[in-house]
Scaffold this active site. Structure first.
Site, PDB file in Angstrom:
ATOM      1  N   ASP B 109       0.860  -1.198   0.000  1.00  0.00           N
ATOM      2  CA  ASP B 109       0.000   0.000   0.000  1.00  0.00           C
ATOM      3  C   ASP B 109       0.890   1.239   0.000  1.00  0.00           C
ATOM      4  OD1 ASP B 109      -3.123   0.808   1.226  1.00  0.00           O
ATOM      5  OD2 ASP B 109      -1.498   2.294   1.251  1.00  0.00           O
ATOM      6  N   GLU B 201      -2.962   0.103  -3.893  1.00  0.00           N
ATOM      7  CA  GLU B 201      -2.626  -1.102  -3.145  1.00  0.00           C
ATOM      8  C   GLU B 201      -2.962  -2.371  -3.904  1.00  0.00           C
ATOM      9  OE1 GLU B 201      -5.611   0.098  -0.082  1.00  0.00           O
ATOM     10  OE2 GLU B 201      -5.640  -2.046   0.340  1.00  0.00           O
ATOM     11  N   CYS B 572     -13.335  -7.028 -24.596  1.00  0.00           N
ATOM     12  CA  CYS B 572     -12.295  -6.011 -24.552  1.00  0.00           C
ATOM     13  C   CYS B 572     -12.870  -4.661 -24.913  1.00  0.00           C
ATOM     14  CB  CYS B 572     -11.189  -6.404 -25.537  1.00  0.00           C
ATOM     15  SG  CYS B 572      -9.643  -5.576 -25.259  1.00  0.00           S
ATOM     16  N   CYS B 575     -12.055   1.389 -25.730  1.00  0.00           N
ATOM     17  CA  CYS B 575     -11.599   2.664 -25.198  1.00  0.00           C
ATOM     18  C   CYS B 575     -10.368   2.458 -24.353  1.00  0.00           C
ATOM     19  CB  CYS B 575     -12.663   3.298 -24.352  1.00  0.00           C
ATOM     20  SG  CYS B 575     -12.774   2.520 -22.770  1.00  0.00           S
ATOM     21  N   HIS B 590       4.525  16.598 -24.866  1.00  0.00           N
ATOM     22  CA  HIS B 590       4.358  16.009 -23.544  1.00  0.00           C
ATOM     23  C   HIS B 590       2.931  15.893 -23.065  1.00  0.00           C
ATOM     24  CE1 HIS B 590       8.616  15.952 -23.067  1.00  0.00           C
ATOM     25  NE2 HIS B 590       8.641  17.181 -23.531  1.00  0.00           N
ATOM     26  N   HIS B 594      -1.928  17.666 -26.787  1.00  0.00           N
ATOM     27  CA  HIS B 594      -1.254  17.735 -28.073  1.00  0.00           C
ATOM     28  C   HIS B 594      -1.489  16.482 -28.878  1.00  0.00           C
ATOM     29  CE1 HIS B 594       1.648  21.020 -26.707  1.00  0.00           C
ATOM     30  NE2 HIS B 594       0.824  21.501 -27.603  1.00  0.00           N
TER      31      HIS B 594
HETATM   32  N1  LIG Z   1     -12.403   8.648   1.895  1.00  0.00           N
HETATM   33  C1  LIG Z   1     -11.782   8.802   0.716  1.00  0.00           C
HETATM   34  N2  LIG Z   1     -12.388   9.462  -0.276  1.00  0.00           N
HETATM   35  C2  LIG Z   1     -11.783   9.630  -1.449  1.00  0.00           C
HETATM   36  N3  LIG Z   1     -10.564   9.189  -1.756  1.00  0.00           N
HETATM   37  C3  LIG Z   1      -9.897   8.520  -0.798  1.00  0.00           C
HETATM   38  C4  LIG Z   1     -10.469   8.294   0.471  1.00  0.00           C
HETATM   39  N4  LIG Z   1      -9.574   7.614   1.203  1.00  0.00           N
HETATM   40  C5  LIG Z   1      -8.498   7.437   0.428  1.00  0.00           C
HETATM   41  N5  LIG Z   1      -8.675   7.978  -0.787  1.00  0.00           N
HETATM   42  C6  LIG Z   1      -7.695   7.980  -1.875  1.00  0.00           C
HETATM   43  C7  LIG Z   1      -6.584   8.958  -1.529  1.00  0.00           C
HETATM   44  C8  LIG Z   1      -5.483   8.090  -1.008  1.00  0.00           C
HETATM   45  O1  LIG Z   1      -4.200   8.658  -1.218  1.00  0.00           O
HETATM   46  C9  LIG Z   1      -5.688   6.816  -1.774  1.00  0.00           C
HETATM   47  C10 LIG Z   1      -5.193   5.601  -1.026  1.00  0.00           C
HETATM   48  O2  LIG Z   1      -5.863   5.459   0.194  1.00  0.00           O
HETATM   49  P1  LIG Z   1      -5.145   4.930   1.491  1.00  0.00           P
HETATM   50  O3  LIG Z   1      -4.136   3.916   1.097  1.00  0.00           O
HETATM   51  O4  LIG Z   1      -6.194   4.480   2.436  1.00  0.00           O
HETATM   52  O5  LIG Z   1      -4.442   6.182   2.159  1.00  0.00           O
HETATM   53  P2  LIG Z   1      -3.091   6.872   1.747  1.00  0.00           P
HETATM   54  O6  LIG Z   1      -2.377   6.062   0.718  1.00  0.00           O
HETATM   55  O7  LIG Z   1      -3.387   8.285   1.321  1.00  0.00           O
HETATM   56  O8  LIG Z   1      -2.293   6.928   3.098  1.00  0.00           O
HETATM   57  P3  LIG Z   1      -1.631   5.712   3.849  1.00  0.00           P
HETATM   58  O9  LIG Z   1      -1.905   4.487   3.003  1.00  0.00           O
HETATM   59  O10 LIG Z   1      -0.217   6.068   3.929  1.00  0.00           O
HETATM   60  O11 LIG Z   1      -2.311   5.646   5.156  1.00  0.00           O
HETATM   61  O12 LIG Z   1      -7.097   6.716  -1.995  1.00  0.00           O
HETATM   62 MG   LIG Z   2      -2.042   4.099   0.888  1.00  0.00          MG
HETATM   63 MG   LIG Z   3      -4.726   2.000   0.064  1.00  0.00          MG
END
Ligand SMILES: Nc1ncnc2c1ncn2[C@H]1C[C@H](O)[C@@H](COP(=O)(O)OP(=O)(O)OP(=O)(O)O)O1
Ligand SMILES: [Mg+2]
Ligand SMILES: [Mg+2]
Ligand SMILES: Nc1ncnc2c1ncn2[C@H]1C[C@H](O)[C@@H](COP(=O)(O)OP(=O)(O)OP(=O)(O)O)O1
Ligand SMILES: [Mg+2]
Ligand SMILES: [Mg+2]
Lengths: 647, 647
Positions: B109, B201, B572, B575, B590, B594
DNA sequence: TCCCACAGC
DNA sequence: TACTGCTGTGGGA
DNA sequence: TTGCAAACC
DNA sequence: TACTGGTTTGCAA
C-alpha cells in the site's frame, strides 16, 4: 491641516488609500457608509493576491497614460489652444442647434433587482443584509447590505468581511427573467416600443402617453411605478427628462423606490448638468473619470464645457463631441431601429492550471455550449475569438475569421484548438469563446422558397397513409390560405411516442406591422422534433431535432443543422418556447420540469398554447457617439403546437 | 479519579466527546496527535450544521440498535448459551481445519498516495503539511498534515482549522493513474496475477517467487519496495503473512515506508491476532466495532474467540463465521477469478435546492455522463438506481428493473426522471445514477460469428478500389491465419481526414493463457472511428464512433452503439487507449492534449504503438464471507493502429 | 427486487 | 460557505 | 482584421 | 480558498 493629520494621511501609512478599487461610482444606498473602512477592508483582503498585483499593473499603466496626456497638455502652444477653442465653440453651436426638448423620456430601473426578486421568493430574507452570488462574486446586494459597503461586482469573501451576517443567495436567472417579463408587460402599456436595456431597466418614450392622457411625466412615472409594484411586488425608480442620457441620470437620483423629473426647459437642464459629476454619466466610467480629473481637472459636466478646448486637444473627435454634448445636457431623443445581435460568447473561470488535457476539455465544453446557444437563435458566424485569462489575470484574445460561417461545435472546437495551441504552454484561470460576424440574410429579401409551412407538411401527412396525426381544434389559416384538412386528423395523446411537428401562431408585430396575422410553421417531414426540455435550466423549453436532419429554414450553406425558421422576411428561432403559467395552473403543475417531462412522456394535451419569446436584437444607443448598448425586447406570440405519433 | 476530574470529564462539559466523528480508525502517522483537541475542533466546526444533525440522528439509531442487541443478550437463557456455544465450538474446529499456512501473501500500500504523487510533481510541497482535495473534502493528507489530525475524508475547512498552514492541492486522477500503473508494472514482476485493490494497493501471492528465488517474504518485500521507489520515487509499505486478511493488517503496522512480516506459524499468527484490536480488520468498521464493544465488550480479535457464543446468538450465521475466522487469524489464500464489474454509477453534490428545473438538468447531466462511461466499457444494464441525498443528508435510493438492457442517455434519463418525479417536491444536495444487472454474454460461448476482424476488413478494403489504406510495418497474424495483404497498402499520413480503422495487438494473458498470441480487431467498414480525444480529462484517449453505426462486437439487442469488441471469449473495451510516454517524448510533445490534437488534425505518424489498458473486472474477495471488495487489475497489451484516409 | 446501512479507498 | 465519489456487501422487508 | 481596454448590468 | 459572465464600443496597429 496639522502636521499630524498630514502624517496620518500619507499613503505610506494608509496604503489602502492608493488602491483603486472597482467600486468607485457612488451606488445609491451607500451614503452612510464608512468609506475609509470599506476601502481598507477591500485593500487588506486583496493585498498580495494575483488579482491585486494585476490591478496595480493596470493602475500603473493608467497613471502612465495620464502622465503622457498631461505632458501633451503642457506642450500645447497658445496657437494650439486657440485652434481647439474655435473648434469647440463651433461645435457647441452646432450641438445646441440639435437640442430637442419635445420628447419626454422615462428611464426605469428596478431596485436591487436580483436581490429584490430573491426576497420576494423568500420572505425570510426581508430586512436582512443579503447578496446574490457566492464567495467568489456578487451580482448585487440589497440596500441593507449596501450600508456595509457590500455591492455588485464585489467578491463575496470580501463582502463577508465587511458584513459578517451577510446572507448569500445563489443566482437564479430563471426567476429574474420571469419578473423582468412582468415588468415589461407594464412598460409596454406606456410605450409599445420601449427599449429594454437589461433585465431590470428600460427607456420609455412617454411623449405620446402624456399627450393622450393629459398627464405630466411625473404622473406617468408615479403610475408606472405603482403598476409595476402591484404586478410584481417589486419597487423601481424612474427618471424623466428630455432625452435618454438625462433620464438615466435622473432615475438614479431618488433610488430606491423614488423618481426624479427634470423639466424640459433648457435652463433647468443646463443648471442640472453643470454641477453633475461626470462619473454619473453613462459611458464615463472609472478610468475616463480619472483621466478627466487628473489631466484636465474636470469633475463636473459643467467643466466639460469650460475646458472644451482641452477635450478636442486630447481626445478623438468623436469622444470630444460626446463630452461636449454631455456638458450641454444633450442626448438621444429618437427610438432607433432594433438591431441584430453582433456576437455571442461563453466563458468560464476555473482554478488556474496549465494542464493541457484539462484546458482542452474546457474548450470542448465551451464549444458545445456556444454551439447550442448559437443554434437556439439560428445563428452562425465567421469569426471565432478565443479569450484567455492567465493565472496573473492578464486577458488575451486570439481570433480567426473564416471563409465560411460556422455554428457546429466540432467546427468551433477545431479552430479554437488551433488558437489555443499557439498559446501553449500557459497557465490559465479562464477561457472563453465568442462568435461574431454573423450570417446576415440579404436585406428585405422575399420569403424563402425553401420554407416549409405547416400546411405543406400536414397536407402531405394527412392525405397520406397515416391517420395518427392531430392538432389543436383551431382553424388554421396560413399566409398560403386557410388550411382545412385538420378536421380529418383525429385527436390523439401526447405521450412517449409523440413528435412535435409544427406550430401555428398568432403573432403581433415584431418590427413591422404584422400584428394579428396568423403564421404557420411546419417542420420538414424528416425533421421531427426529438426532444423537448429545459436544457439550460433557464425556464425556456427548447426543441432538439434529430442530428443529421435537414434545415428547416434557409441558412448559410456551411451550416447544416439549424433550429430557426423564416416567416416572410422575419427570422424566428424555433427555440425559446415557453408555456404560459395559465396552462401550468390548469393542470395543477407548477414547474417546467414537470412540463418537460409531460411533453416527453405521458400527459395528454389537446389545445396547447405557448409563447414564443422571440429575439429583439441589439440596437444602437447613441448615448455616446458610436457607443452602443445592448437591448433585448420581448413580444409575445401565442402559438399552437401540432403533434403526431412516432411511426 | 478525583471528583473534579469526574466533573471535568462529564460529557455535559465536554460535549465533543460524545460526537462520533468518522475519524475513528487510528490512521498511521497520527500517534503524537492531540486527539482531544482534534475531536473538539471537529465538533466545534460541525456543531449546528445539517451534517451534524444527521450524524446525531444516525448515532441515535445505532445506540438504539445496540440497546436492542443488549436486551437480546440479557434474555439469553443458559440453554440458549449452551446451544450457541456448541455451534461455535464445532465451527472453530471446522475453520481450524481449513487453515492454510502454505502460501505467502504480500499486501502493498502506497504511503499517502495522492499526496505523495503531488509532492513528486511539485517538490516545493516537500516537508510542508499538505492535503489533496478542497475546502469541502480531502482525499488524503501527507504525514506532516496528519500530525495536526488532518486526514482523508475530512472536510477541508475543518482541516484548515486544525492546521492553518495546510496547503490544498486539487485532485488530479490522471497523475495517480499514471503512477499507479508504474507500481503495477513492478507488482507484476512478483506476481503476474496480482490483485489490485485500488490505485494504491495490491495483494501479491509471492509463494512462487520466494521459492524460485530462494528468498524470504521479508526479502521480497524489501526488494519490491525498493524497486517501487526506484521506479516511481514513491514509498510504500508492505505486510507479509499467510493470508490476505493478515497481510493487509501487517502492511499498516510499519507505515509509512515500512514493512512487517508475520511468520507462517500457527503460534505466531494466534499470538498476533489475539491482541489485535478488531477495528484493524478489514470489514470491521466504525459501527461494527462499536457494536462489538458496547454489546459484548469485545475490542480485540482474541475476544472474538472467547465470546463466540454471543456472536452466534446476535449475528447472522455468515457474520458470526467471519468473526470467528478473524479470531483464528484465518483468511483467504487463493487467487480468485477476476470477476466482472457489477455496477457503474455517477453522482454529484451541489448546494441543496428544490428547484425542479435545476434538478432535472442535473439528471440530464448524470444520464449523459453515465451513458458515456457505460459505452466506454461496452456495458448496458437493466436496473437503474436513482440516489438522492436530501438537504438534511438523508440518503434515499429508488430503483427500477427494466425488461431490456439500456445504456443510452435518453433511456437512462427517461427512467431516472420517472423515479425522481415520484419523490418531488424535495430539497436535494446530491443526485446519483447507477446501472447494474449488466448484460452477460453466455458463459464460455464460442467466439461470436459476427465478430469482424481486421483481416476481414483489410481484405475487403485493400482488394477493393481503395489504395489509401495503410498500417504499421508489422506482419499481421490473426487467429484466422497470417495476413499478408498489408504490403499492398502504401503508407499515408494521419491528418484531419484520417479515420482509425483497426488495431492489432500482441496481448499477454488477461485471465487465461493467451499471452503472446497476436490478436486483431477491425472496425466494421461502416463504423469508422470519428474522433479521438481525452474526453474526460483523465488522460485516457477514447474513441468516438459515428452515431448510428453498427456494433463492432456482439451485444444486447437493445443497445445500439457499442465501443467494445470480442476476442474469442474475452471481452475487450475499445476505449482506454493510451499512448506511451516514449511516443510522446520522441516527438518532444508532452501532453495528451497535443496528442489528441495531432491525431485529430495534423501530425503524421507511421508506426504508432499504443497500450490498451483493458478491463479487469471486479472480483470476489472472500475477506469476509460474501463480503466483496472491488478489484481493478491492469495488463498491458501493445497494439498497432491502422488508418485510412476519409473517403 | 428494493432499500438501507456499512465498509473501504 | 463548505461534510466526496465510486464500488461492493449483507440483511431485512 | 486583430487585440486590448473600457463600459454597463 | 475565493476577484463573474455577456455584450458592445473605441481605438490603434
Ligand atoms: N475517503 C476517501 N475518499 C476519497 N478518496 C480517498 C479516500 N480515502 C483514500 N482515498 C484515496 C486517496 C489516497 O491517497 C488513496 C489511497 O488510500 P489509502 O491507502 O487508504 O491512504 P493513503 O495512501 O493516502 O495513506 P496511507 O496508506 O499512507 O495511510 O485513496
Ligand atoms: Mg495508501
Ligand atoms: Mg490504500
Ligand atoms: N457587475 C455585475 N455582474 C453581474 N451582474 C450584475 C452586475 N451588476 C449588476 N448585475 C445584475 C444584478 C442586478 O440586480 C441587475 C441590475 O443591475 P443594476 O440595476 O445596476 O443594480 P440593482 O438593480 O441590483 O440595484 P439598483 O439599481 O437599485 O442600484 O443586474
Ligand atoms: Mg437596478
Ligand atoms: Mg439596471
Amino acid at each position: 491641516m496639522t502636521k499630524s493629520e498630514s502624517w496620518s494621511n500619507s499613503s505610506e501609512n494608509r496604503p489602502w488609500q492608493s488602491y483603486n478599487t472597482v467600486y468607485t461610482n457612488a451606488k445609491p444606498g451607500m451614503d452612510g457608509v464608512d468609506k475609509e473602512k470599506v476601502q481598507r477592508v477591500v485593500y487588506e483582503m486583496s493585498k498580495g493576491s494575483k488579482y491585486f498585483e494585476n490591478q496595480e499593473r493596470k493602475d500603473a499603466s493608467i497613471k502612465e497614460k495620464i502622465e503622457y496626456m498631461r505632458s501633451q497638455c503642457a506642450n500645447l502652444t497658445p496657437n494650439h489652444l486657440a485652434h481647439f477653442h474655435k473648434i469647440a465653440d463651433t461645435r457647441i453651436v452646432e450641438l445646441e442647434a440639435t437640442r430637442d426638448l419635445s420628447k419626454i423620456w422615462l428611464h426605469v430601473d428596478m431596485d436591487a433587482f436580483f436581490a429584490a426578486v430573491e426576497t420576494l421568493c423568500d420572505q425570510s430574507l426581508k430586512g436582512k443584509p443579503m447578496a446574490v452570488g457566492n464567495m467568489s462574486m456578487l451580482s448585487t446586494a440589497n440596500y441593507e447590505a449596501r450600508k456595509f459597503g457590500v455591492r455588485a461586482a464585489m467578491p463575496g469573501f470580501i463582502a463577508r468581511k465587511l458584513c459578517p451576517d451577510l446572507i448569500f443567495v445563489p443566482v437564479d436567472f430563471k426567476k429574474y427573467t420571469h419578473y423582468s417579463n412582468l415588468t415589461r408587460e407594464v412598460f409596454q402599456k406606456y410605450d409599445a416600443n420601449f427599449m429594454a436595456m437589461s433585465l431590470d431597466e428600460a427607456y420609455l418614450d412617454i411623449t405620446n402617453i402624456c399627450a393622450e392622457r393629459s398627464m405630466t411625466g411625473e404622473q406617468v412615472a408615479q403610475e408606472l411605478r405603482e403598476t409595476v409594484f402591484n404586478v410584481t411586488g417589486l419597487t423601481c425608480s424612474a427618471g424623466v427628462a428630455a432625452n435618454r442620457l438625462l433620464a438615466k441620470v435622473c432615475s438614479d437620483i431618488n433610488k430606491p423606490n423614488g423618481q426624479f423629473v427634470l423639466p424640459n426647459e433648457r435652463g433647468a437642464v443646463v443648471t442640472f448638468i453643470s454641477s453633475l459629476p461626470t462619473r454619473k454619466i453613462g459611458g464615463i466610467g472609472k478610468v475616463t473619470d480619472q483621466i478627466l480629473k487628473e489631466v484636465i481637472g474636470i469633475s463636473t459636466c459643467g467643466e466639460l464645457l469650460q475646458q472644451s478646448s482641452f477635450l478636442y486637444a486630447l481626445f478623438s473627435r468623436s469622444s470630444a463631441d460626446f463630452f461636449l454634448s454631455v456638458g450641454l445636457g444633450l442626448g438621444e431623443t429618437d427610438t432607433p431601429e432594433v438591431g441584430m445581435r453582433k456576437s455571442m460568447s461563453t466563458e468560464r473561470t476555473f482554478t488556474a492550471t496549465k494542464n493541457e488535457a484539462f484546458l482542452y476539455q474546457k474548450l470542448v465544453d465551451l464549444s458545445e455550449s456556444l454551439s447550442t446557444d448559437l443554434k437556439e437563435e439560428g445563428l452562425s458566424g465567421r469569426t471565432l475569438t478565443l479569450k484567455l485569462k492567465t493565472a496573473s489575470f492578464e486577458v488575451r484574445t486570439r481570433a480567426v475569421t473564416l471563409p465560411s460561417y460556422i455554428c457546429e461545435h466540432e467546427d468551433i472546437l477545431k479552430h479554437a484548438s488551433k488558437l489555443l495551441k499557439a498559446e501553449l504552454p500557459v497557465s490559465l484561470r479562464l477561457m472563453g469563446l465568442r462568435i461574431s460576424h454573423f450570417y446576415e440574410e440579404s436585406n428585405g429579401a422575399p420569403s424563402d422558397p425553401k420554407q416549409k409551412t405547416l400546411s405543406d407538411f400536414l397536407v402531405r401527412k394527412c392525405s397520406g397513409e397515416r391517420d395518427d396525426c392531430f392538432m389543436s381544434d383551431h382553424v388554421l389559416s396560413t399566409n398560403h390560405g386557410t388550411f382545412e384538412n385538420h378536421e380529418s386528423c383525429g385527436p390523439s395523446e401526447i405521450g412517449l411516442d409523440t413528435q412535435l411537428l409544427g406550430f401555428k401562431w398568432q403573432g403581433n408585430s415584431l418590427n413591422q406591422n404584422r400584428g394579428g396575422k396568423e403564421q404557420v410553421l411546419g417542420c420538414q417531414e424528416n425533421n421531427p422534433v426529438e426532444h423537448i426540455s429545459d436544457r439550460n435550466g433557464k425556464g425556456r423549453l427548447s426543441l432538439k431535432q434529430h442530428e443529421g436532419s435537414d434545415e428547416v429554414g434557409a441558412g448559410p450553406s456551411t451550416s447544416e443543422k439549424r433550429s430557426f425558421f423564416w416567416m416572410d422576411d422575419f427570422k424566428c428561432s424555433i427555440c425559446g418556447v415557453e408555456l404560459p403559467q395559465s396552462f401550468l395552473e390548469e393542470r395543477q403543475e407548477h414547474s417546467d420540469f414537470h412540463l418537460a417531462e409531460r411533453l416527453q412522456e405521458e400527459e395528454s394535451c389537446e389545445n396547447l398554447k405557448s409563447i414564443v419569446q422571440s429575439q429583439r436584437f441589439t440596437q444602437k444607443d447613441q448615448q455616446r457617439k458610436k457607443h452602443k448598448s445592448s437591448q433585448t425586447g420581448t413580444k409575445h406570440v401565442s402559438i399552437d403546437m401540432f403533434f403526431a405519433k412516432k411511426s
